[in-house]
Design an enzyme around this catalytic site. Structure first.
Site, short mmCIF file in Angstrom:
data_model
loop_
_atom_site.label_atom_id
_atom_site.label_comp_id
_atom_site.label_asym_id
_atom_site.label_seq_id
_atom_site.Cartn_x
_atom_site.Cartn_y
_atom_site.Cartn_z
N LYS A 10 5.60 7.68 6.52
CA LYS A 10 6.33 7.72 7.80
C LYS A 10 5.60 6.96 8.90
O LYS A 10 6.23 6.45 9.83
CB LYS A 10 6.60 9.16 8.24
CG LYS A 10 5.38 10.06 8.27
CD LYS A 10 5.18 10.77 6.97
CE LYS A 10 3.88 11.53 6.94
NZ LYS A 10 3.79 12.54 5.92
N GLY A 47 -3.56 20.50 0.60
CA GLY A 47 -2.95 19.17 0.41
C GLY A 47 -1.83 18.89 1.39
O GLY A 47 -1.03 17.98 1.18
N LYS A 69 8.13 11.17 12.06
CA LYS A 69 9.33 11.62 11.35
C LYS A 69 10.53 11.66 12.29
O LYS A 69 11.65 11.28 11.92
CB LYS A 69 9.09 12.99 10.73
CG LYS A 69 8.02 12.95 9.64
CD LYS A 69 7.52 14.34 9.31
CE LYS A 69 6.44 14.31 8.24
NZ LYS A 69 5.71 15.58 8.13
P1 NDP Z 1 -4.09 11.08 -0.38
O1 NDP Z 1 -5.15 10.82 0.60
O2 NDP Z 1 -4.15 12.33 -1.18
O3 NDP Z 1 -4.00 9.86 -1.40
C1 NDP Z 1 -4.05 8.52 -0.99
C2 NDP Z 1 -4.22 7.64 -2.22
O4 NDP Z 1 -4.22 6.29 -1.80
C3 NDP Z 1 -5.52 7.89 -2.98
O5 NDP Z 1 -5.28 7.87 -4.35
C4 NDP Z 1 -6.41 6.69 -2.59
O6 NDP Z 1 -7.28 6.26 -3.62
C5 NDP Z 1 -5.35 5.63 -2.34
N1 NDP Z 1 -5.83 4.64 -1.39
C6 NDP Z 1 -6.24 4.85 -0.12
N2 NDP Z 1 -6.63 3.68 0.45
C7 NDP Z 1 -6.47 2.75 -0.50
C8 NDP Z 1 -6.70 1.35 -0.54
N3 NDP Z 1 -7.19 0.70 0.52
N4 NDP Z 1 -6.42 0.70 -1.68
C9 NDP Z 1 -5.94 1.35 -2.76
N5 NDP Z 1 -5.67 2.66 -2.78
C10 NDP Z 1 -5.94 3.35 -1.66
O7 NDP Z 1 -2.71 10.99 0.40
P2 NDP Z 1 -1.35 11.74 0.09
O8 NDP Z 1 -1.02 11.59 -1.34
O9 NDP Z 1 -1.37 13.08 0.70
O10 NDP Z 1 -0.33 10.89 1.00
C11 NDP Z 1 0.13 9.63 0.60
C12 NDP Z 1 1.30 9.21 1.49
O11 NDP Z 1 2.33 10.18 1.41
C13 NDP Z 1 0.95 9.11 3.00
O12 NDP Z 1 1.74 8.11 3.56
C14 NDP Z 1 1.38 10.47 3.52
O13 NDP Z 1 1.70 10.43 4.89
C15 NDP Z 1 2.63 10.69 2.70
N6 NDP Z 1 3.05 12.07 2.57
C16 NDP Z 1 2.18 13.04 2.16
C17 NDP Z 1 2.60 14.33 1.98
C18 NDP Z 1 1.69 15.42 1.57
O14 NDP Z 1 2.12 16.59 1.57
N7 NDP Z 1 0.44 15.13 1.18
C19 NDP Z 1 3.99 14.71 2.25
C20 NDP Z 1 4.85 13.60 2.65
C21 NDP Z 1 4.38 12.35 2.81
P3 NDP Z 1 -8.49 7.15 -4.19
O15 NDP Z 1 -7.84 8.38 -4.75
O16 NDP Z 1 -9.11 6.33 -5.23
O17 NDP Z 1 -9.36 7.44 -3.02
N1 HSE Z 2 0.95 16.14 6.79
C1 HSE Z 2 2.34 16.27 6.65
C2 HSE Z 2 2.77 17.68 7.04
C3 HSE Z 2 2.73 16.00 5.23
O1 HSE Z 2 1.90 18.56 7.15
O2 HSE Z 2 3.95 17.90 7.26
C4 HSE Z 2 4.21 15.94 5.00
O3 HSE Z 2 4.78 14.83 5.62
#
Ligand code: NDP
Ligand code: HSE
Length: 437
Positions: free
Chosen positions: A113, A195, A213
């Site tokens: 987002k 998480g 959002k």
């Molecule tokens: P995390 O921090 O858990 O995961 C991010 C991932 O991206 C990791 O695997 C990391 O690698 C990888 N990464 C980060 N920087 C780089 C880079 N420069 N090059 C390659 N890979 C990279 O994040 P989330 O999974 O929580 O969130 C991901 C997306 O989803 C975000 O945009 C977030 O806003 C969105 N989101 C998250 C939600 C949630 O509940 N967590 C809900 C809704 C949306 P490594 O593992 O090797 O460090």
């Molecule tokens: N950090 C966000 C939240 C993840 O707590 O709602 C979902 O977008």
């Protein structure tokens, strides 16, 4: 419209980012394979993945997928039809990957987002010109299918307003604070461990994530360009256990809401903590749950509730986008074609009108309340109630006022004047009271 690819037998997916969301997507595609096969014409297969650290244990078997050290390489990968971007960030590799994927005629699914809030209109234009999907169900309200609902089921309506609990982390923190009496800082770490929080949790607690959002919801609701800069934003850092107690005493709950409304003077978009009546539907949405309320001119009020963050709900939303692509269901990102999105100005600052809550810490001495009340009178602010629970001459005591209909601009002037009163010993805590049903 079926998706063409070299093998013609599967929708081949490259996943960039293997954190909470990316790993959830891998898991869901494996565990629910039979369900997806039943619903989609073609299997959805992960073919390539990317993250920073190849050696990290992620509790899923990634050995069968091609590994790309550089996530942007997924956009060039010959066995990838759809790029799933779940890295995060409004610029850097996430943006580079999505732009390159579109340039290389690959569909994009993202949960990002922050990126859409900053570049959504431009990306939607490029994707639509290329006949590609830019799908982002996971980016707004986690597992709630609100984008699908607004772009499809509610699309025939003129939307009058949309509001909701859009950040799971904040709702979890506020719920825990209310239920346990703990302060904000004690609860934040728990939301991170579960998480829910962003990589930088200040995005959550300062209201920025909810504003990302809201800017997207506003664009879909009103057929306008995404306007993050037009949002008045504050978060929950200043919400104290004492405010939560007073809210309960007054018959309210404190929620971080995103609210968007089309007015005659432009679009009013606000994200802030506010009080809502305890018996309002949204007041009962607790923990990591989000809720989105829309008002359409034919359908009336529509309420959607579900988990707003965490691995399972977010993966569910990402995979539903992949299923849409596999089924050939590709709609304009913001419902109306990007070329037709209007530029609607933001409503003037301070124009919101409604009741407010003000809590001050004052020195308990004669004349203080008269001084405060005189400021209210001078700004034409009408008081609805006042609470001063204890009497403690010479000490700091809390004093709470609620007002009748008042503009944000009036309240801002009152707060400025209160700052000059020597007996008011800290900046007043102010919250709007939203009379929602
Ligand atoms: P995390 O921090 O858990 O995961 C991010 C991932 O991206 C990791 O695997 C990391 O690698 C990888 N990464 C980060 N920087 C780089 C880079 N420069 N090059 C390659 N890979 C990279 O994040 P989330 O999974 O929580 O969130 C991901 C997306 O989803 C975000 O945009 C977030 O806003 C969105 N989101 C998250 C939600 C949630 O509940 N967590 C809900 C809704 C949306 P490594 O593992 O090797 O460090
Ligand atoms: N950090 C966000 C939240 C993840 O707590 O709602 C979902 O977008």
């Amino acid at each position: 419209m079926a998706v063409e690819n070299a093998s013609g037998r599967a929708l081949r997916v490259g996943i960039a980012g293997l954190g909470t969301v990316g790993v959830g997507v891998v898991r869901l595609l494996e565990e629910n394979r039979d369900i997806l096969l039943q619903h989609c014409p073609w299997p959805i297969e992960v073919t390539a993945v990317s993250a920073r650290d190849r050696r990290k244990n992620r509790d899923v078997d990634l050995s069968k997928y091609d590994w790309c050290d550089d996530p942007v390489a997924l956009a060039d990968h010959p066995k990838v039809d759809v790029v799933v971007e779940v890295i995060g960030g409004a610029s850097g590799p996430a943006k580079a990957l999505i732009e390159k994927a579109i340039a290389n005629k690959k569909h994009v699914v993202t949960a990002n987002k922050a990126l859409l809030s900053a570049h959504g209109t431009a990306l939607a234009r490029s994707a639509e010109q290329a006949g590609l999907a830019l799908a982002y169900e996971a980016a707004v309200a986690g597992g709630i299918p609100i984008i699908k609902s607004m772009r499809e089921g509610l699309a025939a309506n003129r939307i009058e307003h949309v509001y909701g609990i859009l950040n799971g982390t904040c709702n979890y923190i506020l719920t825990q604070m209310r239920e346990t009496g703990r302060e904000f800082a004690d609860v934040l770490g728990e939301a991170q461990q579960l998480g829910y929080a962003e990589a930088d949790p200040s995005f959550d607690v300062d209201g920025i994530d909810a504003a990302h959002k809201l800017s997207i919801l506003t664009a879909v609701a009103f057929g306008c360009e995404v306007d993050f800069a037009g949002i008045r934003i504050s978060g929950i850092r200043n919400v104290s256990a004492m405010d939560i107690e007073y809210a309960t005493e007054l018959g309210y709950r404190i929620k971080l809401l995103g609210l968007s409304r089309l007015t005659e003077r432009g679009i009013e978009q606000r994200v802030h903590a506010c009080m809502v009546p305890q018996n309002a539907l949204i007041a009962k949405v607790d923990g990591v749950y989000n809720a989105v309320v829309t008002q359409g001119n034919f359908v009336g009020q529509n309420v959607a509730i579900g988990r707003g963050a965490g691995q399972g709900p977010t993966a569910s939303a990402v995979v539903s986008d992949l299923m849409d692509i596999a089924r050939g269901r590709i709609l304009p990102a913001f419902s109306a074609p990007a070329e037709t999105l209007k530029k609607i100005p933001a409503a003037p600052e301070g124009s919101h009108v409604g009741p407010f809550y003000l809590r001050m810490m004052v020195v308990d001495r004669p004349g203080v309340i008269a001084e405060v009340a005189a400021i209210m009178r001078d700004e034409n602010v009408s008081l609805e109630s006042m609470i001063q629970r204890s009497r403690s001459p010479g000490d700091r005591v809390p004093v709470v006022f609620t007002t009748h209909e008042t503009s944000q601009a009036q309240v801002t002037r009152v707060v400025e004047k209160l700052g000059k009163v020597s007996a008011v010993v800290e900046p007043p805590h102010v919250m709007s009271i939203e009379q929602l049903s």
